[in-house]
Motif scaffolding. Structure first.
Motif: not given
Length: 122
Positions: A43-71
C-alpha cells in the motif's frame, strides 16, 4: 467494494493469524483492520502518503503488541528512503518503546543507541 459473496481472497492477516481460522474485520484502534506488514508495504508503494502508523504497528508482524524490534528497524529503513510522514509523537513512542524493550533484556547500550534517534532532543 464488493459484496460478501463476491470476495475471492482472504484478508492478508499477519503470519501468526494466517492458519488459525481467525478473521479480523475491525481493530479496536479507530476501526482499522489488522493486516500483514507486507500488505502495508505494498500500500505504501502504491501510495506514498499511506499512513505509517498502521505499517509500524507491532501486531502486523507478531502477536506480542510490545515487541517493537521489527517496527523500529523498518522505520529506520523507511526514513532512509525519505518516508518521513510519521508524526513526531508516534516516532517518539516507537523509539522509547523499543529502548525500554532492549533495556528490560539487559541491553542498555543498544537502548542508548536507539534513544540517540529520538527526534525531540528535549
Amino acid at each position: 467494494n464488493t459484496s460478501e459473496c463476491e470476495k475471492y481472497a482472504c484478508c492478508p492477516l499477519p503470519p501468526y493469524l494466517e492458519d488459525s481460522g481467525y478473521v479480523v474485520e475491525e481493530d479496536d484502534n479507530g476501526g482499522r483492520p489488522l493486516r500483514d506488514v507486507c500488505f502495508h508495504l505494498l500500500k505504501l508503494y502504491s501510495d506514498r502518503s499511506y499512513e505509517l502508523d498502521q505499517l509500524l504497528d507491532p501486531r502486523s508482524v507478531t502477536s506480542d503488541p510490545l515487541d517493537f524490534r521489527l517496527s523500529w528497524h523498518l522505520w529506520e529503513v523507511l526514513r532512509a528512503l525519505n518516508y518521513c510522514h510519521l508524526s513526531q509523537q508516534s516516532w517518539g513512542v516507537l523509539n522509547t518503546s523499543y529502548a525500554a524493550q532492549l533495556e528490560s533484556e539487559g541491553l542498555w547500550e543498544w537502548a542508548v543507541f536507539v534513544m540517540l534517534h529520538e527526534p525531540d532532543t528535549q
